[in-house]
Design a protein around this motif. Structure first.
Motif, PDB file in Angstrom:
ATOM      1  N   TRP A 457      31.381  58.022  25.418  1.00 47.65           N
ATOM      2  CA  TRP A 457      31.642  58.333  23.864  1.00 47.65           C
ATOM      3  C   TRP A 457      32.826  59.311  23.892  1.00 47.65           C
ATOM      4  N   ARG A 458      33.167  60.011  25.022  1.00 50.57           N
ATOM      5  CA  ARG A 458      34.501  60.855  24.976  1.00 50.57           C
ATOM      6  C   ARG A 458      35.836  59.820  25.106  1.00 50.57           C
ATOM      7  N   THR A 459      35.596  58.647  25.732  1.00 49.35           N
ATOM      8  CA  THR A 459      37.009  57.905  25.676  1.00 49.35           C
ATOM      9  C   THR A 459      36.874  56.931  24.793  1.00 49.35           C
ATOM     10  N   LYS A 460      35.960  57.172  23.634  1.00 48.62           N
ATOM     11  CA  LYS A 460      35.904  55.960  22.458  1.00 48.62           C
ATOM     12  C   LYS A 460      35.837  54.412  22.990  1.00 48.62           C
ATOM     13  N   GLY A 461      34.875  54.556  24.025  1.00 50.50           N
ATOM     14  CA  GLY A 461      34.512  53.168  24.558  1.00 50.50           C
ATOM     15  C   GLY A 461      35.452  52.660  25.615  1.00 50.50           C
ATOM     16  N   GLN A 462      36.384  53.355  25.906  1.00 48.78           N
ATOM     17  CA  GLN A 462      37.512  52.987  27.007  1.00 48.78           C
ATOM     18  C   GLN A 462      36.983  52.949  28.429  1.00 48.78           C
ATOM     19  N   PHE A 463      35.987  53.834  28.686  1.00 44.83           N
ATOM     20  CA  PHE A 463      35.548  53.628  30.004  1.00 44.83           C
ATOM     21  C   PHE A 463      33.891  53.685  29.960  1.00 44.83           C
ATOM     22  N   SER A 464      33.393  52.927  30.866  1.00 46.17           N
ATOM     23  CA  SER A 464      31.875  52.924  30.984  1.00 46.17           C
ATOM     24  C   SER A 464      31.416  53.069  32.386  1.00 46.17           C
ATOM     25  N   PRO A 465      30.784  54.188  32.716  1.00 44.86           N
ATOM     26  CA  PRO A 465      30.308  54.476  34.100  1.00 44.86           C
ATOM     27  C   PRO A 465      29.279  53.519  34.464  1.00 44.86           C
ATOM     28  N   ASN A 466      29.265  52.248  34.927  1.00 41.41           N
ATOM     29  CA  ASN A 466      28.137  51.568  35.158  1.00 41.41           C
ATOM     30  C   ASN A 466      27.388  51.705  36.314  1.00 41.41           C
ATOM     31  N   VAL A 467      26.494  52.777  36.137  1.00 43.99           N
ATOM     32  CA  VAL A 467      25.733  53.435  37.383  1.00 43.99           C
ATOM     33  C   VAL A 467      24.482  53.514  37.125  1.00 43.99           C
ATOM     34  N   THR A 468      23.437  53.137  38.009  1.00 38.37           N
ATOM     35  CA  THR A 468      22.150  53.396  37.857  1.00 38.37           C
ATOM     36  C   THR A 468      21.899  54.533  38.872  1.00 38.37           C
ATOM     37  N   VAL A 469      20.937  55.614  38.252  1.00 37.91           N
ATOM     38  CA  VAL A 469      20.683  56.870  39.136  1.00 37.91           C
ATOM     39  C   VAL A 469      19.402  56.411  39.420  1.00 37.91           C
ATOM     40  N   ARG A 470      18.940  56.147  40.514  1.00 32.64           N
ATOM     41  CA  ARG A 470      17.549  56.299  41.027  1.00 32.64           C
ATOM     42  C   ARG A 470      16.968  57.726  41.545  1.00 32.64           C
ATOM     43  N   LEU A 471      15.887  58.160  41.110  1.00 33.72           N
ATOM     44  CA  LEU A 471      15.157  59.347  41.480  1.00 33.72           C
ATOM     45  C   LEU A 471      13.839  59.124  41.864  1.00 33.72           C
ATOM     46  N   ALA A 472      12.930  59.453  43.003  1.00 32.11           N
ATOM     47  CA  ALA A 472      11.790  59.542  43.323  1.00 32.11           C
ATOM     48  C   ALA A 472      11.163  60.473  42.697  1.00 32.11           C
ATOM     49  N   SER A 473      10.420  60.423  41.788  1.00 30.86           N
ATOM     50  CA  SER A 473       9.843  61.528  40.803  1.00 30.86           C
ATOM     51  C   SER A 473       8.473  61.725  41.008  1.00 30.86           C
ATOM     52  N   GLY A 474       7.883  62.778  40.496  1.00 34.20           N
ATOM     53  CA  GLY A 474       6.602  63.135  40.213  1.00 34.20           C
ATOM     54  C   GLY A 474       5.719  63.832  41.643  1.00 34.20           C
ATOM     55  N   GLY A 475       4.632  64.125  41.210  1.00 39.17           N
ATOM     56  CA  GLY A 475       3.732  64.743  42.134  1.00 39.17           C
ATOM     57  C   GLY A 475       2.699  63.802  42.596  1.00 39.17           C
ATOM     58  N   TYR A 476       1.428  64.524  42.944  1.00 35.18           N
ATOM     59  CA  TYR A 476       0.354  63.844  43.555  1.00 35.18           C
ATOM     60  C   TYR A 476       0.578  63.382  44.990  1.00 35.18           C
ATOM     61  N   ILE A 477       1.378  64.145  45.863  1.00 39.01           N
ATOM     62  CA  ILE A 477       1.521  63.744  47.216  1.00 39.01           C
ATOM     63  C   ILE A 477       1.437  65.140  47.823  1.00 39.01           C
ATOM     64  N   GLY A 478       1.125  66.219  47.244  1.00 40.31           N
ATOM     65  CA  GLY A 478       0.903  67.407  47.891  1.00 40.31           C
ATOM     66  C   GLY A 478       2.443  67.905  48.626  1.00 40.31           C
ATOM     67  N   GLY A 479       3.559  67.609  47.735  1.00 41.83           N
ATOM     68  CA  GLY A 479       4.808  68.155  48.131  1.00 41.83           C
ATOM     69  C   GLY A 479       5.294  69.342  47.655  1.00 41.83           C
ATOM     70  N   GLY A 480       4.630  69.861  46.628  1.00 44.40           N
ATOM     71  CA  GLY A 480       5.070  71.250  46.219  1.00 44.40           C
ATOM     72  C   GLY A 480       6.385  71.435  45.650  1.00 44.40           C
ATOM     73  N   LEU A 481       7.077  72.633  45.636  1.00 44.36           N
ATOM     74  CA  LEU A 481       8.444  72.881  44.911  1.00 44.36           C
ATOM     75  C   LEU A 481       9.396  71.847  45.770  1.00 44.36           C
ATOM     76  N   TYR A 482      10.255  71.347  45.071  1.00 42.46           N
ATOM     77  CA  TYR A 482      11.422  70.515  45.346  1.00 42.46           C
ATOM     78  C   TYR A 482      11.022  69.134  45.860  1.00 42.46           C
ATOM     79  N   HIS A 483       9.571  68.672  45.794  1.00 44.77           N
ATOM     80  CA  HIS A 483       9.020  67.566  46.187  1.00 44.77           C
ATOM     81  C   HIS A 483       8.087  66.936  45.241  1.00 44.77           C
ATOM     82  N   SER A 484       7.798  67.808  44.322  1.00 36.58           N
ATOM     83  CA  SER A 484       6.630  67.277  43.328  1.00 36.58           C
ATOM     84  C   SER A 484       6.965  67.313  41.910  1.00 36.58           C
ATOM     85  N   GLN A 485       8.168  67.659  41.596  1.00 38.45           N
ATOM     86  CA  GLN A 485       8.189  67.986  40.201  1.00 38.45           C
ATOM     87  C   GLN A 485       8.799  66.572  39.320  1.00 38.45           C
ATOM     88  N   THR A 486       8.590  66.569  38.126  1.00 36.31           N
ATOM     89  CA  THR A 486       9.091  65.608  37.205  1.00 36.31           C
ATOM     90  C   THR A 486      10.021  66.124  36.307  1.00 36.31           C
TER      91      THR A 486
END
Length: 682
Positions: A457-486
């Motif tokens: 948007w800022r470059t008015k379409g002149q640059f597109s960061p073609n990036v997929t950001v993968r994140l292992a998300s969520g709980g139900y693993i008994g991980g607690g803080l920093y391991h089970s949030q979504t």
């Protein structure tokens, strides 16, 4: 005396034509620099201006040593003279200053004084000071990977070096041996904060002297010749040695930090007189006359020419069009890949079920074979037989090599920022990153995440960061803080990034393929509790595709619609089946799959059919993504409802480590079943 001899030698061995060209650039830059505040006084624009006066020597040298055919320049907000010396015209400078639609940086979408010309590799840089060092390191990785000529040049003030991501960028460039020139323009102040309040070293570049593979060059940024020598040597060395260089240039700041700052409140008269005495432009003019390289008349002729040039540029800028209000909706999202074989993201396939983790691993490999310009990195990504903390990338480095699959430092900002940077090198490049080992650890990368969301948007379409950001998300693993949030509730608030959250293996494969083939950034959230779960396993057709913004009905029903995604999709199906067996109702379960963009049409169509809505997700109910879904239903589908919209999610606490605490906090099948039963009985 020795200094004078050295200066005479430099001047005599430099062509007069070049000397006069430099004077013209310096005079033009100073004229524009001094004119800028007048636009604000006349309420025309340039509401933010950071004067370049006092930085003239080093900025001229940066611009004159930049070759747009092969180099990449990341200027900062004070680099007016740099950008002029790199080739921008006076008109282009003023277009940016008064935010015209003709501004080549981005059509007035960014702050004034953020000069750029993306088509020339003069990159549009954010206001977040020093963050572009990461982008420079990333594009230098591209230069090195593709064995191209050229260097990345990152320019910034000395106070930005206090930012942690600047250290990450310089450390990463040193470790990877990347051809980056980091220019530090040291004027002694970060707005009103003196340098001694920033760092213990008088010269901030000394903080980096222990880094291997890093060369540091110190120069007098007030002196054209010393600056020119330093930049020429730095660019040459970085390109030939394929290693990073810091150029530390000592400057003076003649005026206030910006037009909203009053430097007389924190600088005394003696200091203000001192900085004016060391004006680089005045010094350069005196030297040209003293050493008889130009006459007073020749320089006055250039001065007169500059006045006409600035006046003509002003007139052109005043006649230039302003941005149109409706244009704000343009270039929010880069073009998405449109599935052809599976346009609705649906299939009838009875093959062997595959686990969700197999779907991810297999699709990554297929897409790496499909596009040789695909790369992946993150923490613990490629160590012998290990492929990420959950082995999603297992076997990839063995097949695709260390240049395409590699480990990153434990520095989430560096992981994210260099993805932004490397994607600038070639539009065919597609980058996948594990933004953090767990979604909860992504917060250090948030500055770069936010930055990347508004690049297109800022470059008015002149640059597109073609990036997929993968994140292992969520709980139900008994991980607690920093391991089970979504964390999607927070990350879906930023325009410019697509957000997907699959529940089943087939959708995991199809959404990942679409993300990796699309332009722009996608946040890909993976329910890690389902990686190896049999209930998430499904058959997956070859080259399965799922489009953005298409929900999927997981269970047909007539009496209530449950809208969900991620881990809770399976619980919702289980709750609906249980209630059906008890004869309480026939519930429809909708799996959103894609949060941004959201399939509003499918939601409203289902509500129209069932007249009741229950929104379920793992994240907190308060301010969770379900609040937006509920608001959409209430606003656009109120006439269809026979009962209030109800929500189920986590309680408003962090997720605890002890399984008893986790069970109390997170939603489960029984909680969903109870809420659905209440709603059916309303």
């Amino acid at each position: 005396m020795k200094s004078d001899v050295k200066e005479i030698y430099k001047i005599r061995t430099t062509e007069k034509e070049t000397l006069l060209k430099w004077y013209h650039l310096l005079r033009l830059g100073r004229s524009l620099d001094e004119r800028a505040p007048n636009y604000l006084k006349q309420a025309i624009g340039w509401s933010y201006h950071a004067p370049a006066a006092g930085h003239d020597g080093i900025q001229l040298a940066i611009g004159q040593n930049f070759d747009r055919s092969k180099d990449h320049l990341f200027p900062y907000y004070r680099d007016l003279q740099t950008c002029l010396a790199a080739g921008l015209t006076a008109e282009e400078i003023i277009f940016n200053g008064i935010s015209k639609d003709t501004d080549v940086a981005g059509g007035g979408r960014h702050m004034s004084n953020h000069f750029a010309k993306p088509e020339w590799n003069i990159h549009n840089v954010s206001s977040s000071t020093g963050n572009h060092t990461l982008h420079a390191a990333g594009i230098a990785r591209g230069i090195k990977t593709y064995k191209a000529k050229g260097v990345a040049i990152s320019s910034q003030g000395e106070s930005s070096v206090s930012e942690g991501y600047v250290y990450e960028a310089i450390n990463g460039a040193s470790n990877e041996e990347l051809p980056v020139v980091f220019v530090i323009q040291d004027n002694g102040y970060g707005i009103s904060v003196p340098k001694e309040d920033q760092t213990a070293n008088r010269k901030v570049a000394k903080n980096f002297e222990g880094m291997k593979n890093l060369r540091i060059i110190y120069c007098n940024g007030k002196d054209v010749f010393d600056s020119m020598n330093a930049m020429t040597e730095a660019v040459k060395w970085a390109e030939e040695e394929q290693k990073p260089v810091i150029v530390h240039a000592n400057c003076v700041r003649i005026h206030s930090h910006s037009n909203s700052d009053r430097h007389e409140l924190y600088r005394d008269k003696a200091e203000l007189n001192y900085v004016k005495e060391y004006d680089p432009l005045a010094k350069y003019r005196r030297m040209l006359i003293r050493y008889e390289r130009a006459s007073e008349e020749e320089l006055e002729e250039i001065d007169a020419k500059v006045k006409k040039e600035v006046l003509a540029a002003h007139k052109a800028a005043m006649a230039a069009p302003d941005p149109k209000p409706e244009s704000v909706y343009d270039f929010v999202f880069a073009p998405a890949y449109e599935p052809k074989k599976f346009p609705d993201g649906l299939h009838k396939h009875d093959g062997e079920p595959k686990k969700l983790i197999e779907a991810l691993n297999g699709t990554l490999k297929e897409e790496f074979r499909h596009n040789p310009h695909t790369y992946i990195w993150g923490q613990d990504m490629a160590n012998k037989d290990k492929g990420g903390i959950f082995n999603v990338s297992k076997g990839m480095q063995q097949e695709f090599g260390k240049e395409r699959v590699f480990n990153a430092p434990i520095a989430e900002d560096y992981i994210m920022g260099t993805a932004n940077g490397m994607s600038r090198f070639n539009k065919d490049i597609r980058i996948v990153i594990e933004g953090a080992e767990f979604a909860d650890y992504f917060w250090p990368a948030m500055e770069q995440f936010v930055e990347t969301t508004h690049e297109y948007w800022r470059t008015k379409g002149q640059f597109s960061p073609n990036v997929t950001v993968r994140l292992a998300s969520g709980g139900y693993i008994g991980g607690g803080l920093y391991h089970s949030q979504t964390i999607e509730g927070a990350l879906t608030t930023f325009p410019g990034v697509r957000v997907v959250y699959p529940s089943y293996a087939d959708d995991a494969a199809g959404l990942l393929r679409t993300a990796m083939r699309s332009e722009g950034m996608t946040l890909y959230l993976e329910p890690k509790a389902l990686y190896n779960s049999p209930k998430a396993a499904t058959p997956i057709p070859d080259e399965f595709e799922v489009p953005y913004g298409k929900a999927r009905i997981r269970r047909e029903g007539t009496d209530l619609t449950i809208i969900t995604y991620g881990n809770t999709t399976h619980m919702c199906v289980e709750a609906a089946n249980a209630l059906k067996e008890e004869g309480i109702g026939n519930i429809e379960v909708m799996d959103l799959r894609s949060l941004i963009p959201l399939d509003k049409e499918a939601i409203l169509a289902s509500i129209k059919k069932t007249s009741r809505a229950l929104v379920v997700h793992e994240d907190k109910v308060f301010a969770g993504f379900g609040a937006e879904v509920s608001a959409i239903i209430t606003e656009l589908g109120f006439e269809y409802l026979d009962a209030p919209v109800k929500r189920v999610g986590s309680v408003f606490t962090p997720v605890g480590f002890n399984r008893i605490l986790e069970a109390e906090i997170l939603p489960d099948t029984q909680k969903i079943k109870s809420a659905a039963a209440d709603l059916l009985a309303y």
